[in-house]
Design an enzyme around this catalytic site. Structure first.
Site, mmCIF file in Angstrom:
data_model
loop_
_atom_site.group_PDB
_atom_site.id
_atom_site.type_symbol
_atom_site.label_atom_id
_atom_site.label_comp_id
_atom_site.label_asym_id
_atom_site.label_seq_id
_atom_site.Cartn_x
_atom_site.Cartn_y
_atom_site.Cartn_z
ATOM 1 N N ASP A 22 0.777 -1.246 0.000
ATOM 2 C CA ASP A 22 0.000 0.000 0.000
ATOM 3 C C ASP A 22 0.813 1.303 0.000
ATOM 4 O O ASP A 22 1.774 1.429 0.753
ATOM 5 C CB ASP A 22 -0.863 0.083 1.266
ATOM 6 C CG ASP A 22 -1.586 -1.192 1.594
ATOM 7 O OD1 ASP A 22 -1.519 -2.148 0.815
ATOM 8 O OD2 ASP A 22 -2.228 -1.233 2.665
ATOM 9 N N GLU A 222 -10.525 -2.202 4.170
ATOM 10 C CA GLU A 222 -9.191 -1.717 4.520
ATOM 11 C C GLU A 222 -8.965 -0.332 3.926
ATOM 12 O O GLU A 222 -9.666 0.085 3.006
ATOM 13 C CB GLU A 222 -8.114 -2.674 3.971
ATOM 14 C CG GLU A 222 -8.210 -4.081 4.537
ATOM 15 C CD GLU A 222 -7.105 -5.027 4.059
ATOM 16 O OE1 GLU A 222 -6.636 -5.837 4.860
ATOM 17 O OE2 GLU A 222 -6.723 -4.952 2.876
HETATM 18 C C1 FRU Z 1 -3.887 -3.653 2.784
HETATM 19 C C2 FRU Z 1 -3.269 -4.069 4.106
HETATM 20 C C3 FRU Z 1 -3.637 -3.079 5.178
HETATM 21 C C4 FRU Z 1 -2.529 -3.258 6.171
HETATM 22 C C5 FRU Z 1 -1.356 -3.502 5.272
HETATM 23 C C6 FRU Z 1 -0.310 -4.399 5.858
HETATM 24 O O1 FRU Z 1 -3.225 -4.106 1.663
HETATM 25 O O2 FRU Z 1 -3.701 -5.365 4.422
HETATM 26 O O3 FRU Z 1 -4.921 -3.265 5.717
HETATM 27 O O4 FRU Z 1 -2.359 -2.124 6.987
HETATM 28 O O5 FRU Z 1 -1.855 -4.061 4.080
HETATM 29 O O6 FRU Z 1 0.814 -4.464 5.038
#
Ligand code: FRU
Length: 679
Positions: A22, A222
């Site tokens: 992300d 998310e």
């Molecule tokens: C989304 C996610 C988020 C989390 C991160 C962990 O892709 O699952 O929810 O904070 O990646 O790397």
């Protein structure tokens, strides 16, 4: 340096090496765009999550910086804290007291993931698996960071959701000027809720409100985002956009992003009524199967497996309007159960239903949301599955629409399957009333209809109401196995978001950031006079046009052809990525089934489509950005966007236009090469 490895994106951000997911901490400050991101400094798959960092003065040329927040371990392999997704702000008024007004702190707000029970240096005890919200600050423009001594600043979710401490993450914080306060939106991932907090100092947070489940309430929610935008550029008509990323179970089955339009009233986000689709059956629909108060056998359905002879349980979950549900479950003993409807003749264009799947979808608080993906709703014709919707992790609550216009007059059956093979628990799929209609049932507003646009978030600190966003150009279905080395994952191109009324509906539209035009090389091919593509299944190579990285703008006018469009990354080896328009279904599509390497994951191959009506002059405009391992398609005014990774051979660099089964007019085309953004 300059990177030329096979598949290395030339105008999309990638770290020099290792795993990225992300985008995080998007903030503009002192003439620089900051891009932080989920990063594994120690490997090419997800793990040891840290915050990587890159800066740019134009969002196109990026310089990789030292790691901003590095995973913490007390011994090799023994992680004490990972730094998960979040945001960053510049605290200009030094409300936090963590800097000065002359040198305001840059503050990152993120999720601390504590895999094991721990007593922190400040004496706070956290339970194993905690996802809590923390802050860190930088006094040197984001280069080095100090964690706040009072972390975590939000240790548990608001009551009554405190048991969700292992699924509480991804805080997005922004300054809300009307009330001179900071606002945070974070995800209660498993409950399909976002929660809103406010703060005067970035340290003390007050719970304000919650939103959800609504629309696509599947997998995990998310990385939310929340921001205002004017409708059609009219600053006296502002709507707020709530972005919710979903994985798995989005429009492409894996990772995806939906949005809601509504209002933020200083405290809560309220979606516009016409932006919430859950409880509304499609207009003009006829209920085919009402499960209310009936057992499946009374309705003429037959059961096999563990279900046979069992009265279906009657469950009620919010959003399913209290209707009796078909509830199939095995006994955790590798059984397959089916429920099959009586035969019926298809006379409508769509079959719609509200479906929920998972381990124990209607009562996750008691039974958990871990899960069983081996559930499906199928459409059978002559006993053969012709349409299928599968369940997914945790609860989901979503209208599904099957286009069955191709099966009119045929005798069909609906089958609900629960395949417990290989699992130890129960699996459920719950189906609400099945309705027939002539209109598709909208499930959600999708930001991108392609498979590779996730965790989208927008920059803080831009002036003039500008809303620039970027997404992770990957999909959790196969992210860890894409065939790139020594890095894994790229970001999308940054995109300007706007709201535009199209066919009397307000839509989120996007276009590639204008600075990207600076990377355009010479125009390789331009043509502005109408050319008819007339013969059946005709494919015309575009004269002398080659390129692994291209920016293509085209305008077509539909004729009698069922499909038309272009092919990019065409190779003598048969490779091609098709970007086309399907006249009958009014959709732009990307087909990557022959795009190159596809075998690293069974879910990678495929065709993806986005609804798009011709513009008022009857034409279809497509802008296509082609890079060494991706294709981004912006259709119409940017309301139909598809982002897709591809892994073609470097020698597959041809471009062609095509029409299938009739005529189409190519009104204009401009193909430019794209230069590398590497220094
Ligand atoms: C989304 C996610 C988020 C989390 C991160 C962990 O892709 O699952 O929810 O904070 O990646 O790397």
């Amino acid at each position: 340096g300059t990177y030329t490895e096979t598949f290395r994106p030339q105008f999309h951000y990638t770290p020099a090496k290792n795993w990225m997911n992300d985008p995080n901490g998007l903030v503009y400050y002192g003439g620089k765009y900051h891009l932080f991101y989920q990063y594994n400094p120690n490997g090419m798959t997800w793990g040891d999550m840290s915050w990587g960092h890159a800066v740019s003065t134009d969002t196109v040329h990026w310089t990789e910086m030292p790691i901003a927040l590095n995973v913490e371990k007390y011994a090799p392999g023994q992680v004490t804290q990972m730094f998960w997704s979040g945001s960053a702000v510049v605290d200009s008024n030094n409300t936090s007291g963590l800097g000065t007004t002359t040198n305001p702190p840059m503050v990152a707000i993120y999720t601390s993931y504590y895999p094991q029970a721990l007593t922190l240096a400040n004496g706070t005890s956290v339970q194993a698996g905690t996802q809590a919200q923390s802050i860190a600050y930088s006094l040197d423009q984001g280069t080095t960071w100090t964690q706040y001594s009072g972390d975590p600043i939000i240790q548990l979710p608001p009551s009554p959701y405190q048991d969700q401490f292992q699924n509480f993450r991804d805080p997005k914080v922004f300054w809300y000027a009307p009330e001179k306060k900071w606002v945070m939106v974070a995800a209660l991932a498993a409950l399909h809720k976002v929660v809103l907090y406010s703060s005067k100092d970035l340290k003390q947070w007050t719970f304000m409100s919650e939103f959800g489940p609504a629309n696509e309430s599947i997998g995990a929610w998310e990385c939310p985002d929340l921001f205002p935008l004017p409708v059609d550029g009219n600053t006296s008509n502002i709507k707020w956009v709530l972005v919710v990323n979903i994985n798995p179970g989005s429009i492409t089955a894996g990772s995806g992003a939906q949005y809601f339009l509504g209002q933020f009233d200083d405290t809560q986000f309220v979606a516009d009524a016409n932006n919430v689709y859950d409880s509304l059956p499609p207009a003009g629909s006829t209920v085919f199967q009402n499960f209310e108060g009936s057992s499946y056998s009374a309705l003429g359905w037959t059961a096999t497996g563990a279900l046979a002879g069992q009265a279906p349980a009657r469950e009620t979950i919010p959003g399913m309007e209290g209707n009796q549900l078909a509830d199939t479950y095995g006994t955790g003993d590798s059984s397959v159960s089916t429920l099959t409807s009586p035969p019926f003749t298809i006379t409508t264009s769509y079959i719609n239903f509200l479906v929920s799947g998972g381990y124990h979808p209607y009562d996750p608080a008691t039974y958990g949301t871990s899960m069983d993906t081996e559930t499906a709703v199928n459409l059978l014709i002559n006993g053969k599955v012709v349409q299928s919707t599968t369940g997914s992790n945790g609860i989901e609550l979503v209208w599904r629409s099957w286009d069955v216009s191709g099966y009119n007059g045929q005798v069909a059956q609906i089958q609900i399957v629960d395949n417990n093979t290989g699992t130890t628990g129960w699996g459920h799929i719950l189906v609400d009333d099945i309705v027939f209609s002539d209109v598709s049932k909208q499930e959600a507003n999708w930001i991108d209809y392609g498979p590779d646009f996730y965790a989208v978030n927008s920059w803080n600190g831009l002036s003039g109401g500008r809303r620039l966003s970027i997404g992770w150009m990957n999909n959790w279905n196969y992210a860890n196995t894409i065939p790139t080395t020594p890095w894994r994952s790229a970001m999308s191109v940054p995109r300007e978001f706007a709201l535009k009324t199209i066919n009397s509906q307000v839509r989120l539209v996007q276009r590639p950031v204008a600075d990207l035009l600076g990377l355009r090389g010479s125009s390789i091919y331009t043509q502005t006079t109408n050319t008819s593509l007339f013969s059946s299944n005709m494919v015309v190579p575009v004269d002398n046009t080659k390129g692994e990285a291209l920016d293509i703008s085209t305008k077509f006018k539909p004729g009698t052809a069922s499909q038309f469009g272009m092919k990019v990354r065409v190779g003598a080896n048969g490779e091609e990525t098709v970007v086309g328009y399907d006249v009958k279904t009014h959709t732009v599509f990307v087909d990557r089934s022959k795009s190159g390497q596809i075998n690293f994951d069974p879910t990678f191959t495929g065709r993806y489509s986005a609804p798009l009506l011709p513009s008022v002059d009857g034409s279809i405009a497509l802008r296509v950005l082609v890079d060494w391992s991706s294709v981004e398609v912006f259709g119409g005014s940017g309301e139909a966007v598809l982002t897709s990774q591809i892994f073609p051979a470097p020698t597959s660099d041809g471009v062609a236009v095509f029409a299938n089964g009739g005529t189409a007019v190519l009104q204009s085309i401009n193909i430019s090469s794209m230069n590398s953004s590497w220094p």
